[in-house]
Design a protein around this motif. Structure first.
Motif, short mmCIF file in Angstrom:
data_model
loop_
_atom_site.label_atom_id
_atom_site.label_comp_id
_atom_site.label_asym_id
_atom_site.label_seq_id
_atom_site.Cartn_x
_atom_site.Cartn_y
_atom_site.Cartn_z
N GLU A 68 -4.78 -2.42 -5.08
CA GLU A 68 -4.49 -1.95 -3.72
C GLU A 68 -4.49 -0.42 -3.66
OE1 GLU A 68 -0.95 -3.58 -2.14
OE2 GLU A 68 -1.54 -5.65 -2.50
N GLN A 69 -3.95 0.20 -4.69
CA GLN A 69 -3.92 1.66 -4.70
C GLN A 69 -5.33 2.24 -4.81
OE1 GLN A 69 -0.75 3.64 -7.02
NE2 GLN A 69 -0.01 1.59 -7.52
N ASP B 31 -1.39 -4.68 -7.75
CA ASP B 31 -0.83 -3.48 -7.14
C ASP B 31 -1.74 -2.28 -7.39
OD1 ASP B 31 1.60 -2.19 -5.81
OD2 ASP B 31 1.37 -0.97 -7.61
N MET C 23 0.84 -1.18 0.00
CA MET C 23 0.00 0.00 0.00
C MET C 23 0.88 1.24 0.00
SD MET C 23 -3.02 -1.29 0.02
CE MET C 23 -4.19 -0.08 0.59
N LYS C 24 0.55 2.21 -0.84
CA LYS C 24 1.35 3.42 -0.89
C LYS C 24 0.44 4.63 -1.10
CE LYS C 24 2.89 1.66 -5.28
NZ LYS C 24 2.58 0.36 -4.81
N GLU C 25 0.97 5.79 -0.81
CA GLU C 25 0.18 7.00 -0.88
C GLU C 25 -0.14 7.37 -2.32
OE1 GLU C 25 -1.11 8.63 1.64
OE2 GLU C 25 -0.27 7.16 3.02
N THR C 26 -1.41 7.67 -2.56
CA THR C 26 -1.86 8.12 -3.87
C THR C 26 -2.78 9.30 -3.66
OG1 THR C 26 -1.78 5.84 -4.67
CG2 THR C 26 -2.95 7.43 -6.03
N VAL D 143 -3.19 5.64 -10.85
CA VAL D 143 -2.33 4.83 -10.00
C VAL D 143 -0.92 4.81 -10.58
CG1 VAL D 143 -4.27 3.40 -9.25
CG2 VAL D 143 -2.90 2.68 -11.20
N GLN E 261 -7.06 2.17 -1.46
CA GLN E 261 -6.63 3.29 -0.62
C GLN E 261 -7.17 4.62 -1.15
OE1 GLN E 261 -2.44 4.04 -0.63
NE2 GLN E 261 -2.50 5.30 1.21
#
Length: 281
Positions: free
Chosen positions: A179-180, A176, A2-5, A269, A183
């Motif tokens: 997941e973005q 991937d 998970m990463k910031e978007t 993304v 979030q």
């Protein structure tokens, strides 16, 4: 992973609209928005500037399933003209539908057109969409064919059988992206019962999260004749042969539907090149 978007670039409509039903007495529109929708639906007959029907999309037509995700299933009741060209427009709090998504109209048309046919004598049929399949997109090919036809010669409906997505055969970069999107839209976290992982946070941080989910998915002890020949034979509950990236949570399924049915989200993304390179080895 998970990463910031950033959510600042989110459009109002992130899936659809899809005209799910069109009969002489009912029209049903499905789409997904990133905020509560304030909109009015207008229906027009060909070459008419005044609508023959209009209705407000009410709160009961909308379900919020994430911080920035509303599913809209707008149902309109009335006596609608059949076997004749019609068009519709939505005027939302951010402008008209054709202003928000200009690609919804064909090059030789200024409105979203359709016909309520009383006979389904020309049907397009399709099934599950696979974003990473190597061939060209058949739905795009079908859309191009429809664009080249006169409106009264177009198919009566598009019938999509199957689940409309591949929940088992999922590419690593697509997982991937999913997941973005989870979030980005603030889709709900989930807990699991009788599982080796407690919740979606544990899923996303699990060492078998990418290309190893068959080790996470539930199994059972085979009680058939083969199980008697091979005692304690463990069998996966899911029968798919390609389930290394099998979707597990509701949020993952929902995000996959959005990516399959509105490619715009893929532009929001970021797929790390390091991931693509590692998965290609």
């Amino acid at each position: 992973m998970m990463k910031e978007t950033s959510a600042s670039a989110l459009p109002l409509i992130i899936a659809g609209p899809i005209l799910r039903k069109a009969t002489a007495s009912q029209l049903v529109l499905w789409f997904v928005t990133t905020e509560r929708l304030d909109a009015t639906f207008y229906l027009y007959q060909q070459d008419e500037s005044e609508p023959c029907y209009q209705a407000v999309i009410a709160d009961e037509h909308q379900i919020q399933i994430g911080e920035k995700a509303w599913v809209v299933l707008a149902q309109f009741e009335g006596q609608f003209p059949v076997n004749t060209p019609l068009s519709y427009q939505l005027v939302t709090q951010h402008g008209s539908l054709t202003e928000l998504i200009p690609s919804l109209t064909y090059q030789n048309e200024s409105a979203i057109s359709f016909v309520i046919n009383t006979k389904a004598d020309y049907v397009l049929h399709g099934s599950c969409r696979n974003p990473h399949y190597p061939s060209k997109d058949s739905l795009v090919a079908a859309d191009s064919k429809v664009e080249g036809l006169e409106i009264l010669d177009r198919p009566s409906l598009l019938m999509m059988s199957g689940d409309q997505i591949y929940a088992d055969h999922v590419a690593g970069p697509t997982l991937d992206a999913i997941e973005q999107v989870v979030q980005l839209l603030g889709l709900p976290k989930e807990t699991f019962e009788q599982a080796c992982i407690a919740d979606t946070d544990a899923l996303y941080s699990h060492p078998h999260h990418f290309y190893g989910r068959e080790k996470i998915l539930p199994t059972y002890i085979d009680q058939t004749w083969l199980g008697k020949l091979i005692p304690n034979r463990v069998v996966p509950i899911f029968s798919s042969r390609e389930c290394e990236n099998h979707l597990i949570s509701f949020s993952e399924y929902f995000a996959m539907y959005l990516l399959d049915w509105r490619a715009r989200l893929f532009l929001l993304v970021k797929i790390p090149m390091t991931l693509i390179q590692s998965l290609a080895k």
